[in-house]
Design a protein around this motif. Sequence first.
Motif, PDB file in Angstrom:
ATOM      1  N   ARG A 163       0.787  -1.233   0.000  1.00 25.42           N
ATOM      2  CA  ARG A 163       0.000   0.000   0.000  1.00 25.42           C
ATOM      3  C   ARG A 163       0.816   1.279   0.000  1.00 25.42           C
ATOM      4  O   ARG A 163       0.276   2.353  -0.245  1.00 25.42           O
ATOM      5  N   PHE A 164       2.112   1.200   0.256  1.00 28.94           N
ATOM      6  CA  PHE A 164       2.937   2.409   0.270  1.00 28.94           C
ATOM      7  C   PHE A 164       4.403   2.025   0.172  1.00 28.94           C
ATOM      8  O   PHE A 164       4.775   0.852   0.331  1.00 28.94           O
ATOM      9  N   ASP A 165       5.252   3.040  -0.098  1.00 29.25           N
ATOM     10  CA  ASP A 165       6.707   2.846  -0.155  1.00 29.25           C
ATOM     11  C   ASP A 165       7.372   3.746   0.874  1.00 29.25           C
ATOM     12  O   ASP A 165       6.877   4.842   1.186  1.00 29.25           O
ATOM     13  N   VAL A 166       8.515   3.293   1.401  1.00 32.28           N
ATOM     14  CA  VAL A 166       9.347   4.098   2.288  1.00 32.28           C
ATOM     15  C   VAL A 166      10.700   4.265   1.598  1.00 32.28           C
ATOM     16  O   VAL A 166      11.364   3.269   1.284  1.00 32.28           O
ATOM     17  N   ASN A 167      11.106   5.527   1.351  1.00 34.01           N
ATOM     18  CA  ASN A 167      12.356   5.810   0.644  1.00 34.01           C
ATOM     19  C   ASN A 167      13.348   6.475   1.586  1.00 34.01           C
ATOM     20  O   ASN A 167      13.029   7.479   2.235  1.00 34.01           O
ATOM     21  N   VAL A 168      14.586   5.922   1.644  1.00 31.07           N
ATOM     22  CA  VAL A 168      15.591   6.441   2.579  1.00 31.07           C
ATOM     23  C   VAL A 168      16.966   6.386   1.915  1.00 31.07           C
ATOM     24  O   VAL A 168      17.140   5.819   0.843  1.00 31.07           O
ATOM     25  N   MET A 169      17.950   6.967   2.619  1.00 28.66           N
ATOM     26  CA  MET A 169      19.349   6.825   2.216  1.00 28.66           C
ATOM     27  C   MET A 169      20.082   5.970   3.252  1.00 28.66           C
ATOM     28  O   MET A 169      20.472   4.862   3.002  1.00 28.66           O
ATOM     29  N   GLY A 170      20.233   6.489   4.452  1.00 31.95           N
ATOM     30  CA  GLY A 170      20.825   5.725   5.542  1.00 31.95           C
ATOM     31  C   GLY A 170      20.131   6.131   6.825  1.00 31.95           C
ATOM     32  O   GLY A 170      20.187   7.295   7.223  1.00 31.95           O
ATOM     33  N   THR A 171      19.466   5.207   7.481  1.00 33.32           N
ATOM     34  CA  THR A 171      18.637   5.570   8.623  1.00 33.32           C
ATOM     35  C   THR A 171      18.192   4.320   9.366  1.00 33.32           C
ATOM     36  O   THR A 171      18.476   3.204   8.941  1.00 33.32           O
ATOM     37  N   ALA A 172      17.474   4.506  10.481  1.00 32.59           N
ATOM     38  CA  ALA A 172      16.925   3.387  11.256  1.00 32.59           C
ATOM     39  C   ALA A 172      15.444   3.654  11.489  1.00 32.59           C
ATOM     40  O   ALA A 172      15.073   4.717  12.003  1.00 32.59           O
ATOM     41  N   PHE A 173      14.603   2.695  11.127  1.00 33.48           N
ATOM     42  CA  PHE A 173      13.162   2.920  11.213  1.00 33.48           C
ATOM     43  C   PHE A 173      12.430   1.582  11.275  1.00 33.48           C
ATOM     44  O   PHE A 173      12.973   0.530  10.922  1.00 33.48           O
ATOM     45  N   ASP A 174      11.167   1.651  11.719  1.00 33.89           N
ATOM     46  CA  ASP A 174      10.307   0.467  11.813  1.00 33.89           C
ATOM     47  C   ASP A 174       9.127   0.634  10.862  1.00 33.89           C
ATOM     48  O   ASP A 174       8.522   1.711  10.803  1.00 33.89           O
ATOM     49  N   VAL A 175       8.822  -0.430  10.129  1.00 36.97           N
ATOM     50  CA  VAL A 175       7.670  -0.429   9.229  1.00 36.97           C
ATOM     51  C   VAL A 175       6.745  -1.559   9.645  1.00 36.97           C
ATOM     52  O   VAL A 175       7.164  -2.716   9.708  1.00 36.97           O
ATOM     53  N   MET A 176       5.480  -1.225   9.934  1.00 36.26           N
ATOM     54  CA  MET A 176       4.480  -2.240  10.234  1.00 36.26           C
ATOM     55  C   MET A 176       3.438  -2.211   9.131  1.00 36.26           C
ATOM     56  O   MET A 176       2.728  -1.219   8.964  1.00 36.26           O
ATOM     57  N   ALA A 177       3.377  -3.290   8.358  1.00 34.75           N
ATOM     58  CA  ALA A 177       2.466  -3.330   7.206  1.00 34.75           C
ATOM     59  C   ALA A 177       1.807  -4.698   7.108  1.00 34.75           C
ATOM     60  O   ALA A 177       1.852  -5.362   6.075  1.00 34.75           O
TER      61      ALA A 177
END
Length: 328
Positions: free
Chosen positions: A176-190
Motif C-alpha cells: 500500500r505504500f513505499d518508504v524511501n531512505v538513504m541511511g537511517t533506522a526505522f520500523d515499518v508495520m504493514a
Amino acid sequence: MKKFFQKYLENRCEEDEFNLFVDLITKQGNENELSTNMLEDWNTMPLYDEAPDLSDTLHQIHYRINSQEVPVPRSRKMMTYLVRVAAVLFIPLAVTYFLQVYKGRNVPAVYQTVSTPLASKTSFQLPDGSTVWLNSGSSLRFPAKFVGGKRLVELTGEAYFDVAKNGDPFTVKTSRFDVNVMGTAFDVMAYRNEIPVVTLERGKVMLETRSGARDFLTPGEQAHIDTLQESITLSKVDTRIFSAWIHDRLIFQNEPLSAVVKRLERWYNVDIHVDDPSLMDLRLTANIEFESIREIMELMEITLPVKYAYNKDARKLTIYRKSTNANK
C-alpha cells in the motif's frame, strides 16, 4: 507436477501447494518427471556471466529448516520431513548454480525471501550490509545483489531496518505504500488488514502512497497511513516503544485491547477471541519481556475487568468480561 515446480521456482507457492510439491518430488516413481522439469528449466532459463555467491542463500536454507515449528522431542518422522524440505529448497539453487557456471549468459536477478512464523523473529544482513529485524508472521523479499543504483526490498508484516549508507537510495515496498531512505533506522508495520505504521528513529525518510500522497518523517515521528483516504498523519512518539520488539520486549502504553490482542496473537502464536466487543476499548499499559501468555492474562485479570479461558492444545484463548457479582 510441472505447475507446482514452476510456481516454486518463482516463489509463488502457497503453503498447501508447497507441501504438495514436497510430497510429489520425494515420492518414489516421480524421478523421471522431476528430471524432465529440471531439464526444461535448464534449457529455457537465461544465464549469468559468472557464478554468484550462494552463501546468503545457504543461510536462508538453514534458517527455514531451523524455523520449522516442531514438537519436542523431535521424532524421526519430522527429521525426515525436514531433510525433504532441505532437498526441495536446494533444487533451484543447484540448477541455477550449474547453469551459471557452465553457460555464461545474463539472467534477471535472483531473489531471496526470508519469512518468520508466528511466535518467532529473526535478524539478518542484506547484501549491502544493512541489518534487518523481521517480526513474527512477516516476510521480506530482496535480490541476492543490489544492482542498478537502487536497493529495493518488499515487505509483508513488520520489520526494523538499520540501513547502511552507500549513496544508493533504499526503498521498502509494501502493498500500500513505499518508504524511501538513504541511511537511517526505522520500523515499518504493514500487516494485512491493519493500519500501516512507520516509525523513524534516526535519519530521514519519505513516504509515498499508491495514489501519490507524500510526506517526510524526522527522528521521533510516526506516520499512520490511511489507505482508504490515501492520507498520511504524523505524530511525535517515543520510538523505543515501537522498536522494543527487536530486544525481545513488548511495550503497551495505554493501548486499546483491540491492538493488544493482535500483537499478542503474533507474539505467542495463539488465537484470541474477545467475547464482548465492548471490551476492545479497554486500555492496557504493560511491559512484557519473558512472561508466558498465561502470565500476561493473569496480569490483565488484575488490571482490567476481564477473565480468560485458555485451551493450550488448540492454542485458543477467550477473553470475557469479569462478572460484577461478588458471589461469582
